[in-house]
Enzyme design. Structure first.
Site, PDB file in Angstrom:
ATOM      1  N   GLY A 197      36.665  28.767  41.334  1.00 19.13           N
ATOM      2  CA  GLY A 197      35.272  28.896  40.913  1.00 19.13           C
ATOM      3  C   GLY A 197      34.429  28.136  41.921  1.00 19.13           C
ATOM      4  O   GLY A 197      34.774  27.000  42.308  1.00 19.13           O
ATOM      5  N   ALA A 198      33.343  28.768  42.366  1.00 15.03           N
ATOM      6  CA  ALA A 198      32.602  28.231  43.509  1.00 15.03           C
ATOM      7  C   ALA A 198      32.149  26.765  43.337  1.00 15.03           C
ATOM      8  O   ALA A 198      32.460  25.909  44.185  1.00 15.03           O
ATOM      9  CB  ALA A 198      31.411  29.143  43.806  1.00 15.03           C
ATOM     10  N   GLN A 236      41.445  36.202  35.938  1.00 18.39           N
ATOM     11  CA  GLN A 236      40.589  35.066  35.547  1.00 18.39           C
ATOM     12  C   GLN A 236      39.809  35.374  34.269  1.00 18.39           C
ATOM     13  O   GLN A 236      39.454  34.466  33.515  1.00 18.39           O
ATOM     14  CB  GLN A 236      39.600  34.719  36.675  1.00 18.39           C
ATOM     15  CG  GLN A 236      40.223  34.061  37.888  1.00 18.39           C
ATOM     16  CD  GLN A 236      40.636  35.061  38.937  1.00 18.39           C
ATOM     17  OE1 GLN A 236      40.930  36.225  38.651  1.00 18.39           O
ATOM     18  NE2 GLN A 236      40.686  34.630  40.187  1.00 18.39           N
ATOM     19  N   ASP A 292      29.646  33.606  44.270  1.00 15.54           N
ATOM     20  CA  ASP A 292      30.269  32.665  45.218  1.00 15.54           C
ATOM     21  C   ASP A 292      29.377  32.393  46.413  1.00 15.54           C
ATOM     22  O   ASP A 292      29.486  31.350  47.057  1.00 15.54           O
ATOM     23  CB  ASP A 292      31.618  33.201  45.683  1.00 15.54           C
ATOM     24  CG  ASP A 292      32.637  33.075  44.570  1.00 15.54           C
ATOM     25  OD1 ASP A 292      32.634  33.926  43.674  1.00 15.54           O
ATOM     26  OD2 ASP A 292      33.383  32.088  44.565  1.00 15.54           O
ATOM     27  N   LYS A 294      33.609  37.697  42.477  1.00 18.14           N
ATOM     28  CA  LYS A 294      34.984  38.200  42.329  1.00 18.14           C
ATOM     29  C   LYS A 294      35.054  39.724  42.481  1.00 18.14           C
ATOM     30  O   LYS A 294      34.198  40.437  41.956  1.00 18.14           O
ATOM     31  CB  LYS A 294      35.500  37.755  40.957  1.00 18.14           C
ATOM     32  CG  LYS A 294      36.876  38.217  40.565  1.00 18.14           C
ATOM     33  CD  LYS A 294      37.933  37.890  41.583  1.00 18.14           C
ATOM     34  CE  LYS A 294      37.987  36.408  41.930  1.00 18.14           C
ATOM     35  NZ  LYS A 294      38.806  36.148  43.151  1.00 18.14           N
TER      36      LYS A 294
END
Ligand code: MRU
EC number: 5.3.1.23
Length: 340
Positions: free
Chosen positions: A53-54, A198, A239, A250
């Site tokens: 996760g960014a 995810q 992201d 994603k």
């Protein structure tokens, strides 16, 4: 997450401490933490997606730099640690943003204390950004509830942009958590998110931990669910967002945005300003990570493809700004992307 759940990331101790992470590769079946004592441990944890996760990888890398000072690190070694951590994953700009902040501190005061203070500040700011994103996002979605004719409002999300992906409550999921806190009847449609799941492993887990109504679907079911009128908005994280508003997220997000447009459903990006990369004019310039073929052919231990088959496995895609109805940051919600 519920009260028994540890934080996604935490620094244990003072300058001689270490980074503790929930190992997200083990969820949802096991809630296990891992301790990172070296820069290499943090690099590996980011690379293999134990932390992902960014925003979360930015926070993890910042703490990773603190570990470089412990081995009696010289300024050159701390700079080297920043460069090394920057090689862990290429797409999320939050990683580079956090490492740039750590680099600035190194140049002024390379002490372990100064570095830890900065890493903690990055972590705390991220939590505050998540909370503000939740409020701005909920504000723009409230009208959907006001004119609702159904029992609940369906919001589809892709991947995981929750507490596991950030230093706080999340970005896209923070919006959902805020709607739930306002007692608005939200129902979340969770894209499974092939190939690493995810959505099903992490987002569905976070939502069920909090008792928020949700339904898991395979990615290829989203079109049908939209056509059936079950989705009133799509909200995802990002992201990296280019200067024109194009957003990388994603793999599969672009598909979800395209489907949303086809069904006249608004598609929103929820992300902190640390995800914006003003240096890139458009999403075409965003580097897209390609990951191992095995994630597609042999995910989670089951062989699902013939040996030796050619595989293309980009981990992210770019949704063009024209498909995005709004960008929700900690500062504001914009219906036209604007850097000022
Ligand atoms: O490969 P991952 O799991 O790190 O990808 C994460 C995502 O694409 C998230 O949606 C994004 O980082 C936003 S997290 C708030």
């Amino acid at each position: 997450m519920n009260r028994d759940c540890p934080p996604t990331l935490q620094w244990i101790g003072e300058t001689d401490g270490h980074l503790r992470l929930i190992d997200q590769t083990r969820l949802p079946t096991e809630l296990v933490e891992i301790d990172c004592h070296t820069v290499e441990d943090v690099w590996q944890a980011i690379k293999r997606l134990s932390v992902r996760g960014a925003p979360a990888i930015g926070v993890a890398a910042a703490y990773g730099v603190c570990l470089a000072t412990q081995a009696g690190g010289t300024i050159a070694e701390v700079r080297k640690a920043c460069d090394y951590l920057a090689t862990s994953r290429p797409t999320a700009v939050n990683l580079f943003w956090a490492l740039d902040r750590m680099r600035s501190v190194v140049e002024q005061d390379p002490s372990g204390e100064a570095l830890l203070n900065e890493a903690r500040a990055i972590h705390e700011e991220d939590a505050a950004m998540c909370a503000a994103i939740g409020k701005h996002g909920a504000d723009i979605l409230v009208p959907l509830f006001e004119k609702a004719t159904s029992e609940s409002i369906g919001i589809l999300t892709h991947c995981n942009a929750g507490a596991l992906a950030t230093g706080g409550e999340g970005t896209a999921l923070s919006v959902i958590f805020e709607l739930a806190r306002r007692d608005l009847p939200v129902h979340v449609w969770v894209d499974e998110t092939r190939p690493l799941l995810q959505g099903s492993r992490l987002t569905a887990w976070e939502l069920t931990q909090r008792g928020i109504p949700c339904t898991l679907i395979c990615d290829n079911m989203a079109a049908t669910v939209m056509k059936e009128g079950r989705v009133q908005a799509v909200v995802t994280g990002a992201d990296r967002i280019a200067a024109n508003g194009d957003a990388a997220n994603k793999i599969g997000t672009y598909g979800a945005a395209t489907l949303a447009r086809a069904h006249d459903i608004p598609f929103y990006i929820a992300a902190p300003t640390s995800t914006i990369d003003p240096a890139l004019a458009t999403g075409e310039e965003i580097p897209i990570e390609e990951r191992d073929a095995e994630e597609v052919t042999n995910g989670f231990g089951s062989v699902t493809a013939p040996e030796g088959v050619s595989v293309y496995n980009p981990a992210f895609d770019v949704t063009p700004a024209e498909l995005i109805a709004g960008w929700i940051t900690e500062e504001r919600a914009m219906d036209e992307f604007n850097l000022s």
